[in-house]
Design an enzyme around this catalytic site. Structure first.
Site, mmCIF file in Angstrom:
data_model
loop_
_atom_site.group_PDB
_atom_site.id
_atom_site.type_symbol
_atom_site.label_atom_id
_atom_site.label_comp_id
_atom_site.label_asym_id
_atom_site.label_seq_id
_atom_site.Cartn_x
_atom_site.Cartn_y
_atom_site.Cartn_z
ATOM 1 C CG ASP A 51 35.769 56.459 47.740
ATOM 2 O OD1 ASP A 51 35.811 57.246 46.776
ATOM 3 O OD2 ASP A 51 36.214 55.296 47.675
ATOM 4 C CG ASP B 205 39.076 55.218 54.317
ATOM 5 O OD1 ASP B 205 38.081 55.578 53.663
ATOM 6 O OD2 ASP B 205 40.184 54.991 53.804
#
Length: 396
Positions: free
Chosen positions: A175, A116
């Site tokens: 994602d 992330d």
């Protein structure tokens, strides 16, 4: 003679820049109103967020704010939203708050615990560098990109999202497409070109393995990282392994639109268009354009909407409109506009002084695990503000 003069005046007015803006005056007013509200709301949100932490959500029933440490995957969205608010309003207090939060986030440029880093560091420091041109922010982006590629698995040609566990051998989630922007930007701005190739490899593997024939996406593809073989395709946050989790579809749309921006590879553009068609022509998409949390959710229409998915989709469609022909642009932009108008209505936008300081209501984090259900979320606000700015900059 008088009629001729009046006709000439009308033509002059019609061709003037100010007249072009008047054609969408309602959107200009909406954008202005929402940014002024955002500035006010984020002052409240900042007051209720400890100085060393980031806002996460707010539970209205308990009047309870929830914050996170800076290693949480959403830690970059709060400073990123502040920077978007500053970009529009030029409010120096908002910029000051953004800088304070960037200071506590900077250390995460070394984080390698998951994929992330793009969300965490590019949405924050990327916007800070773009808006302020402060060279002090640049090394943070370079270091974050280097940290992210430590998770690259060359035999599978993907960046591993989460660490192996009892559930997953080598999980990659849709994602992860969003984090490639950090790598592409750094490589395009003087960084190592291997970052670009890693991003391309990951996007290509995802293109091959994550999508169904109808261009909907699986949430998780589990790889054998020793050889790149797919172990299984499943979900962690969607309604079922074969369902189309709404935010996952949004990530895919945004991700491949962004990939085309950097590469001009028509494969990525065509993929983005196909994903857009899946979303916009889906019979499960409500009339206001804000999707349910999953396109195959049980109990529709008596289930939750996901404002965060709507905001991400709207922002992605506005960029996709930059790359299509006139007919495609009109289709994408009109649908994005409908979503933004819906999100700006009282059903989704909080009244001043409410919602804990967050801007949007009714987002869904992970319903299967009963986490962050029907609450405000930082990334919903971030992509909503981004979409408003994109509309202003590109279509007004």
């Amino acid at each position: 003679m008088i009629k001729r003069i009046n006709l000439i005046l009308l033509l002059v007015i019609a061709l003037s820049p100010s007249f072009a803006q008047v054609k969408d005056r309602a959107m200009a007013d909406l954008i202005d109103r929402q940014f002024k509200l955002a500035q006010q709301q984020y002052q409240l949100l900042g007051q209720h967020t400890p100085a060393t932490r980031m806002p996460q959500t707010y539970y209205a029933a308990k009047n309870k704010w929830e914050s996170s440490d800076t290693q949480w995957w959403c830690s970059g969205f709060y400073p990123g939203s502040l920077l978007y608010i500053y970009e529009y309003t030029k409010d120096t207090a908002t910029l000051s708050e953004a800088k304070k939060r960037l200071a506590i986030l900077e250390k995460e440029k070394h984080y390698t615990g998951n994929h992330d880093l793009g969300f965490m560091m590019y949405c924050s420091f990327g916007n800070a560098y773009r808006i302020t041109h402060d060279p002090l922010y640049r090394p943070t982006l370079d270091t974050a990109a280097a940290s992210l590629v430590t998770r690259y698995r060359p035999n599978a040609k993907v960046i591993q999202s989460w660490n192996a566990s009892k559930t997953w051998k080598g999980p990659v989630i849709i994602d992860n497409m969003m984090n490639l922007e950090l790598l592409l930007w750094v490589s395009e701005n003087g960084g190592d070109q291997k970052l670009r190739q890693i991003a391309l490899n990951h996007a290509d593997a995802t293109l091959k393995n994550h999508f169904r024939k109808d261009y909907s996406s699986y949430h998780v593809v589990d790889y054998d990282m020793s050889n790149g073989n797919v172990v299984k395709k499943a979900t962690a946050q969607g309604a079922a392994d074969e369902s189309a989790w709404a935010r996952g579809q949004a990530w895919g749309l945004y991700g491949y639109t962004m990939m085309y921006r950097f590469t001009k590879d028509n494969r990525y553009l065509e993929q983005a268009k196909h994903i857009a068609d899946f979303i916009l022509k889906n019979p499960a998409l409500p009339a206001d354009g804000i999707p349910y949390w999953d396109f195959n959710a049980p109990d529709m229409p008596n289930t939750y909407r996901d404002a965060s998915a709507g905001a991400i989709i709207a922002s992605a469609l506005l960029e996709l409109g930059q790359y299509g022909n006139k007919k495609e642009q009109a289709f994408y932009v009109e649908n994005a506009k409908k979503m933004l108008v819906s999100l700006s209505d009282e059903q989704y936008t909080a009244k001043a002084g409410t919602n804990g300081g967050f801007l949007l209501k009714h987002s869904v984090g992970a319903l299967p695990s009963k986490s962050e259900v029907d609450v405000p979320l930082t990334y919903a606000d971030y992509y909503y503000l981004e979409a408003l700015l994109r509309y202003k900059n590109w279509y007004l």
